[in-house]
Design a protein around this motif. Structure first.
Motif, mmCIF file in Angstrom:
data_model
loop_
_atom_site.group_PDB
_atom_site.id
_atom_site.type_symbol
_atom_site.label_atom_id
_atom_site.label_comp_id
_atom_site.label_asym_id
_atom_site.label_seq_id
_atom_site.Cartn_x
_atom_site.Cartn_y
_atom_site.Cartn_z
ATOM 1 N N ALA A 83 0.828 -1.201 0.000
ATOM 2 C CA ALA A 83 0.000 0.000 0.000
ATOM 3 C C ALA A 83 0.867 1.258 0.000
ATOM 4 C CB ALA A 83 -0.924 -0.003 1.215
ATOM 5 N N VAL A 84 1.964 1.225 0.749
ATOM 6 C CA VAL A 84 2.881 2.364 0.769
ATOM 7 C C VAL A 84 3.503 2.563 -0.606
ATOM 8 C CG1 VAL A 84 4.989 3.289 1.803
ATOM 9 C CG2 VAL A 84 3.339 2.041 3.219
ATOM 10 N N ALA A 85 3.885 1.463 -1.246
ATOM 11 C CA ALA A 85 4.445 1.555 -2.589
ATOM 12 C C ALA A 85 3.426 2.134 -3.570
ATOM 13 C CB ALA A 85 4.897 0.176 -3.055
ATOM 14 N N GLY A 86 2.163 1.720 -3.438
ATOM 15 C CA GLY A 86 1.132 2.250 -4.323
ATOM 16 C C GLY A 86 0.911 3.740 -4.134
ATOM 17 N N ILE A 87 0.906 4.200 -2.889
ATOM 18 C CA ILE A 87 0.728 5.622 -2.631
ATOM 19 C C ILE A 87 1.901 6.426 -3.179
ATOM 20 C CG2 ILE A 87 0.569 7.354 -0.793
ATOM 21 C CD1 ILE A 87 -0.889 5.257 0.886
ATOM 22 N N ALA A 88 3.120 5.918 -2.962
ATOM 23 C CA ALA A 88 4.307 6.619 -3.454
ATOM 24 C C ALA A 88 4.313 6.691 -4.985
ATOM 25 C CB ALA A 88 5.567 5.929 -2.942
ATOM 26 N N LEU A 89 3.970 5.594 -5.637
ATOM 27 C CA LEU A 89 3.973 5.580 -7.095
ATOM 28 C C LEU A 89 2.847 6.432 -7.674
ATOM 29 C CD1 LEU A 89 4.776 1.810 -7.760
ATOM 30 C CD2 LEU A 89 6.280 3.766 -8.141
ATOM 31 N N SER A 90 1.697 6.446 -7.019
ATOM 32 C CA SER A 90 0.598 7.288 -7.499
ATOM 33 C C SER A 90 0.955 8.763 -7.420
ATOM 34 C CB SER A 90 -0.672 6.997 -6.699
ATOM 35 O OG SER A 90 -0.468 7.312 -5.327
ATOM 36 N N PHE A 91 1.672 9.163 -6.354
ATOM 37 C CA PHE A 91 2.127 10.545 -6.260
ATOM 38 C C PHE A 91 3.198 10.833 -7.307
ATOM 39 C CE2 PHE A 91 5.134 13.683 -4.545
ATOM 40 C CZ PHE A 91 4.290 14.780 -4.420
ATOM 41 N N LEU A 92 4.061 9.858 -7.566
ATOM 42 C CA LEU A 92 5.109 10.033 -8.563
ATOM 43 C C LEU A 92 4.526 10.231 -9.956
ATOM 44 C CD1 LEU A 92 8.230 9.884 -9.074
ATOM 45 C CD2 LEU A 92 7.900 7.452 -9.524
ATOM 46 N N LEU A 93 3.404 9.548 -10.243
ATOM 47 C CA LEU A 93 2.786 9.630 -11.563
ATOM 48 C C LEU A 93 1.791 10.778 -11.695
ATOM 49 C CD1 LEU A 93 2.115 5.840 -12.228
ATOM 50 C CD2 LEU A 93 3.908 7.252 -13.221
ATOM 51 N N SER A 94 1.492 11.471 -10.606
ATOM 52 C CA SER A 94 0.552 12.579 -10.668
ATOM 53 C C SER A 94 1.146 13.737 -11.468
ATOM 54 C CB SER A 94 0.187 13.041 -9.255
ATOM 55 O OG SER A 94 1.326 13.564 -8.585
ATOM 56 N N SER A 95 0.299 14.677 -11.834
ATOM 57 C CA SER A 95 0.762 15.816 -12.633
ATOM 58 C C SER A 95 1.787 16.658 -11.891
ATOM 59 C CB SER A 95 -0.432 16.685 -13.038
ATOM 60 O OG SER A 95 -1.160 17.112 -11.882
ATOM 61 N N SER A 96 1.741 16.636 -10.561
ATOM 62 C CA SER A 96 2.713 17.377 -9.759
ATOM 63 C C SER A 96 3.916 16.525 -9.369
ATOM 64 C CB SER A 96 2.044 17.914 -8.481
ATOM 65 O OG SER A 96 1.490 16.863 -7.710
ATOM 66 N N GLY A 97 3.898 15.242 -9.724
ATOM 67 C CA GLY A 97 5.007 14.358 -9.409
ATOM 68 C C GLY A 97 6.157 14.502 -10.386
ATOM 69 N N VAL A 98 7.290 13.918 -10.035
ATOM 70 C CA VAL A 98 8.483 14.046 -10.875
ATOM 71 C C VAL A 98 8.279 13.352 -12.222
ATOM 72 C CG1 VAL A 98 10.941 13.515 -11.049
ATOM 73 C CG2 VAL A 98 9.958 14.183 -8.844
ATOM 74 N N LEU A 99 7.878 12.079 -12.192
ATOM 75 C CA LEU A 99 7.714 11.333 -13.435
ATOM 76 C C LEU A 99 6.503 11.810 -14.226
ATOM 77 C CD1 LEU A 99 8.707 9.067 -15.248
ATOM 78 C CD2 LEU A 99 7.369 7.455 -13.877
ATOM 79 N N GLY A 100 5.396 12.051 -13.524
ATOM 80 C CA GLY A 100 4.199 12.522 -14.212
ATOM 81 C C GLY A 100 4.402 13.884 -14.851
#
Length: 272
Positions: free
Chosen positions: A109-126
């Motif tokens: 669940a922690v990995a999912g939250i971290a990756l979802s933030f990473l892929l968001s428009s404000s995230g680094v990858l997103g």
């Protein structure tokens, strides 16, 4: 009776074999038999109606597709990481070696939250992908594959690393001395020796991704017939108190997973 009284190089085989079979029976076979027995209460016609439902089949294909793509990525990247850790000495090797095992200890669940933030428009990858017009936050297939790559990488690396360490370097040296280039040495000397371990790592990563729920639920939009994974279908049936339907889908998922893993292990055995 000759089988049981035949001397063995390893002492204590009957006891070890009995304990192993008992462990397998109590912790694996008994729960599976109970699940199958409970699901059969729905009847054969009802079972087929549940597992052949369009929503269930769509979720199955989505799960299989994302798990297969993630396992392929892990196969390539995991081989590179395992080869680097087994064959080279460099600064920060211990840190990278520890980071490989991080998905084992990190809650999904922690990995999912971290990756979802990473892929968001404000995230680094997103944000980076958004420059090229790719909205990673709305690309469920890409996001699910990324999550499955994260949780499946250790299975490939830890399977290949000890085999690569034990690989005889003299075969590589002999190949190079005979005039083979790098790619010829890789395809005809290195790869055939590592293929059984490679298939094992692929199978483990594929199986792990097929049953993943915790990290995917935060990334995928979980839209039926589009981006819904099979474990979500099971959970949704449980939440709606359709326990027989959930057990039927669970048995269906077990059968599909077993058939695919059996095929991979069969190919692995033939290769050996």
């Amino acid at each position: 009776m000759a089988f049981f009284v035949k001397p063995s190089i390893l002492p204590g085989f009957p006891l070890s074999f009995g304990l192993g079979v008992g462990y397998l029976f109590i912790l694996i076979l008994v729960p599976l038999f109970a699940l199958v027995g409970f699901s059969l209460q729905i009847g054969s016609e009802g079972f087929l109606n549940v597992v052949l439902d369009r929503q269930v089949l769509s979720a199955l294909f989505f799960s299989l597709g994302t798990s297969f793509c993630a396992a392929l990525v892990n196969l390539v990247c995991g081989f590179i990481v395992a080869w680097s850790l087994a064959r080279y000495e460099f600064v920060g090797k211990g840190l990278i070696d520890a980071l490989v095992d991080l998905p084992f200890a990190l809650p999904t669940a922690v990995a999912g939250i971290a990756l979802s933030f990473l892929l968001s428009s404000s995230g680094v990858l997103g944000g980076f992908l958004g420059i090229f017009g790719f909205e990673a936050q709305n690309a469920s297939f890409f996001g699910v594959c990324l999550a499955l790559v994260f949780i499946g990488m250790p299975f490939v690396v830890r399977t290949l690393e000890p085999v690569i360490k034990d690989f005889d370097s003299s075969s590589i040296e002999a190949s190079l001395c005979l005039g083979a280039n790098f790619w010829q040495t890789f395809w005809f000397v290195i790869f055939p020796s590592l293929l059984p371990a490679t298939l094992t790592g692929f199978a483990l990563a594929f199986a792990r991704g097929l049953g993943e729920y915790g990290s995917v639920i935060f990334i995928s939009s979980n839209i039926p017939f589009e981006s819904q994974i099979l474990p979500v279908v099971i959970v949704s049936k449980i939440e709606s108190h359709d326990y027989l339907g959930a057990s039927a889908v669970g048995v269906f998922m077990i059968v599909v997973s077993f058939v695919l893993l059996f095929a991979i292990h069969y190919l692995q055995g033939k290769r050996r």
